[in-house]
Design a protein around this motif. Sequence first.
Motif, PDB file in Angstrom:
ATOM      1  N   GLN A 132      40.289  33.825  43.213  1.00  0.00           N
ATOM      2  CA  GLN A 132      39.544  32.688  43.774  1.00  0.00           C
ATOM      3  C   GLN A 132      38.330  32.432  42.869  1.00  0.00           C
ATOM      4  OE1 GLN A 132      41.002  31.269  46.551  1.00  0.00           O
ATOM      5  NE2 GLN A 132      42.563  32.844  46.253  1.00  0.00           N
ATOM      6  N   ILE A 133      38.513  31.674  41.811  1.00  0.00           N
ATOM      7  CA  ILE A 133      37.470  31.537  40.793  1.00  0.00           C
ATOM      8  C   ILE A 133      37.004  30.107  40.585  1.00  0.00           C
ATOM      9  CG2 ILE A 133      38.021  33.625  39.495  1.00  0.00           C
ATOM     10  CD1 ILE A 133      39.845  32.021  37.740  1.00  0.00           C
ATOM     11  N   LEU A 134      37.632  29.166  41.256  1.00  0.00           N
ATOM     12  CA  LEU A 134      37.233  27.767  41.121  1.00  0.00           C
ATOM     13  C   LEU A 134      36.361  27.358  42.307  1.00  0.00           C
ATOM     14  CD1 LEU A 134      40.640  26.266  39.964  1.00  0.00           C
ATOM     15  CD2 LEU A 134      38.531  26.229  38.623  1.00  0.00           C
ATOM     16  N   THR A 135      35.296  26.632  42.017  1.00  0.00           N
ATOM     17  CA  THR A 135      34.443  26.114  43.083  1.00  0.00           C
ATOM     18  C   THR A 135      35.105  24.888  43.712  1.00  0.00           C
ATOM     19  OG1 THR A 135      33.218  24.610  41.643  1.00  0.00           O
ATOM     20  CG2 THR A 135      32.429  26.902  41.789  1.00  0.00           C
ATOM     21  N   ASP A 136      34.617  24.495  44.862  1.00  0.00           N
ATOM     22  CA  ASP A 136      35.148  23.299  45.518  1.00  0.00           C
ATOM     23  C   ASP A 136      34.925  22.070  44.639  1.00  0.00           C
ATOM     24  OD1 ASP A 136      35.960  24.785  47.697  1.00  0.00           O
ATOM     25  OD2 ASP A 136      34.153  24.347  48.873  1.00  0.00           O
ATOM     26  N   GLU A 137      33.785  22.018  43.955  1.00  0.00           N
ATOM     27  CA  GLU A 137      33.491  20.880  43.079  1.00  0.00           C
ATOM     28  C   GLU A 137      34.473  20.827  41.905  1.00  0.00           C
ATOM     29  OE1 GLU A 137      30.035  21.849  45.508  1.00  0.00           O
ATOM     30  OE2 GLU A 137      31.278  23.058  44.154  1.00  0.00           O
ATOM     31  N   GLN A 138      34.796  21.991  41.363  1.00  0.00           N
ATOM     32  CA  GLN A 138      35.743  22.030  40.252  1.00  0.00           C
ATOM     33  C   GLN A 138      37.144  21.627  40.715  1.00  0.00           C
ATOM     34  OE1 GLN A 138      35.099  26.089  39.077  1.00  0.00           O
ATOM     35  NE2 GLN A 138      33.702  25.538  37.412  1.00  0.00           N
ATOM     36  N   LYS A 139      37.539  22.103  41.875  1.00  0.00           N
ATOM     37  CA  LYS A 139      38.850  21.731  42.408  1.00  0.00           C
ATOM     38  C   LYS A 139      38.940  20.221  42.639  1.00  0.00           C
ATOM     39  CE  LYS A 139      39.649  26.131  44.802  1.00  0.00           C
ATOM     40  NZ  LYS A 139      39.815  26.768  46.131  1.00  0.00           N
ATOM     41  N   GLU A 140      37.864  19.645  43.133  1.00  0.00           N
ATOM     42  CA  GLU A 140      37.853  18.203  43.377  1.00  0.00           C
ATOM     43  C   GLU A 140      37.937  17.430  42.063  1.00  0.00           C
ATOM     44  OE1 GLU A 140      37.765  14.524  45.290  1.00  0.00           O
ATOM     45  OE2 GLU A 140      38.303  16.549  45.951  1.00  0.00           O
ATOM     46  N   ALA A 141      37.243  17.898  41.049  1.00  0.00           N
ATOM     47  CA  ALA A 141      37.300  17.237  39.743  1.00  0.00           C
ATOM     48  C   ALA A 141      38.712  17.290  39.171  1.00  0.00           C
ATOM     49  CB  ALA A 141      36.313  17.889  38.780  1.00  0.00           C
ATOM     50  N   LEU A 142      39.386  18.421  39.348  1.00  0.00           N
ATOM     51  CA  LEU A 142      40.765  18.541  38.863  1.00  0.00           C
ATOM     52  C   LEU A 142      41.712  17.670  39.685  1.00  0.00           C
ATOM     53  CD1 LEU A 142      40.804  22.412  38.314  1.00  0.00           C
ATOM     54  CD2 LEU A 142      40.720  20.665  36.535  1.00  0.00           C
ATOM     55  N   ARG A 143      41.493  17.638  40.993  1.00  0.00           N
ATOM     56  CA  ARG A 143      42.351  16.826  41.860  1.00  0.00           C
ATOM     57  C   ARG A 143      42.280  15.361  41.490  1.00  0.00           C
ATOM     58  NH1 ARG A 143      42.235  13.429  45.672  1.00  0.00           N
ATOM     59  NH2 ARG A 143      39.948  13.376  45.680  1.00  0.00           N
ATOM     60  N   LYS A 144      41.087  14.875  41.147  1.00  0.00           N
ATOM     61  CA  LYS A 144      40.925  13.465  40.784  1.00  0.00           C
ATOM     62  C   LYS A 144      41.725  13.105  39.537  1.00  0.00           C
ATOM     63  CE  LYS A 144      36.388  12.655  42.868  1.00  0.00           C
ATOM     64  NZ  LYS A 144      34.955  12.352  42.610  1.00  0.00           N
ATOM     65  N   LYS A 145      41.992  14.091  38.700  1.00  0.00           N
ATOM     66  CA  LYS A 145      42.808  13.860  37.503  1.00  0.00           C
ATOM     67  C   LYS A 145      44.263  14.262  37.736  1.00  0.00           C
ATOM     68  CE  LYS A 145      39.538  12.274  34.913  1.00  0.00           C
ATOM     69  NZ  LYS A 145      39.535  10.851  34.513  1.00  0.00           N
ATOM     70  N   GLU A 146      44.609  14.496  39.015  1.00  0.00           N
ATOM     71  CA  GLU A 146      45.967  14.852  39.417  1.00  0.00           C
ATOM     72  C   GLU A 146      46.436  16.153  38.764  1.00  0.00           C
ATOM     73  OE1 GLU A 146      48.409  11.462  38.698  1.00  0.00           O
ATOM     74  OE2 GLU A 146      47.590  10.342  40.394  1.00  0.00           O
ATOM     75  N   ILE A 147      45.503  17.067  38.567  1.00  0.00           N
ATOM     76  CA  ILE A 147      45.824  18.406  38.077  1.00  0.00           C
ATOM     77  C   ILE A 147      45.964  19.320  39.282  1.00  0.00           C
ATOM     78  CG2 ILE A 147      45.056  20.369  36.702  1.00  0.00           C
ATOM     79  CD1 ILE A 147      43.478  18.405  34.981  1.00  0.00           C
ATOM     80  N   GLN A 148      47.156  19.844  39.495  1.00  0.00           N
ATOM     81  CA  GLN A 148      47.402  20.708  40.640  1.00  0.00           C
ATOM     82  C   GLN A 148      46.841  22.101  40.385  1.00  0.00           C
ATOM     83  OE1 GLN A 148      51.544  21.091  41.611  1.00  0.00           O
ATOM     84  NE2 GLN A 148      51.170  22.264  43.473  1.00  0.00           N
ATOM     85  N   VAL A 149      46.251  22.694  41.418  1.00  0.00           N
ATOM     86  CA  VAL A 149      45.727  24.053  41.347  1.00  0.00           C
ATOM     87  C   VAL A 149      46.503  24.924  42.330  1.00  0.00           C
ATOM     88  CG1 VAL A 149      43.735  25.553  41.745  1.00  0.00           C
ATOM     89  CG2 VAL A 149      43.430  23.322  40.646  1.00  0.00           C
TER      90      VAL A 149
END
Length: 298
Positions: free
Chosen positions: A173-190
């Motif tokens: 669990q190494i990604l912050t919520d802000e980082q996950k949201e930034a990736l989601r906006k670019k359609e990068i699945q985590v």
Amino acid sequence: MMIDCAIIGGGPAGLNAALVLGRAKRSVIVFDANQPRNAVTQESHGFLTRDGVKPDEFRALAHQEISKYPSATFQQGLVTAVHKQENSFEIVVAGQPAYQARTVILATGLKETLPEIEGIHDFYGKSLFSCPYCDGWELRDRPLIAIAEEHAFHAKLIWNWSRDLVICTNGHQILTDEQKEALRKKEIQVIEDPIRALVGKNGQLERVIFANQREIQREGGFVFTHLFQATPIGAELGCEMNAQGGIVIDQLGRTSVPGVYAAGDTSLDAPAQLIIAAAAGSRAGAGVNADLVENDFR
């Protein structure tokens, strides 16, 4: 016999340092244990005029070019220790007599460990790689995975080569919520679930199976490896190390220990690319020659 410089490591950094010093009429020996980190590499990229060169071919060409300079020689063997003496260094080589050198260049490189995932070694160097600048073009626009157990947000760099990207943290669990949201906006699945196995044929990745039995189809990708010094010689000599465990050097490869220089991946301050390592070797070679001249004038 006292030589001007002992170069420990026969990769691109050590070889380019030998070329510079050979052309400077310096007596130099390149000690090579032939245990490169890129042993799994099939082609090297990003080196102008040598893009796509096979590592063995690059090495053979380098040896051929350096051999034109009679004061530069090669010695097969594993250097196990370097002892600082009053005005020189003793180079200890397994099973051989010791050598004496006025200066030493550490071009020993790094070693790496891969995440403990079933099957990962079957694909590493074939469809899973560590450097997108080296192998991203070959995987462009394909469904890719980035396996990162640390610094996972940096994996967004791979999005430049493929918009179909899944970042997997293998249970960390190494990604912050802000980082996950930034990736989601670019359609990068985590996916943060642990990876149970990587599946494919003949080195070509096909599927990723997670501990919860979920599967995804992937055709290749990148894995963040853990890097560390290939030899403790730098630390044993007392060289200053940076926070990442790399040897601290100046612009000409000088370490904190007079007479000891380092080149290539040992500094852990630049991407691990062939051309960058070779350039570092060139700078270290120039640094050695300049300092020897200064010493001789004194």
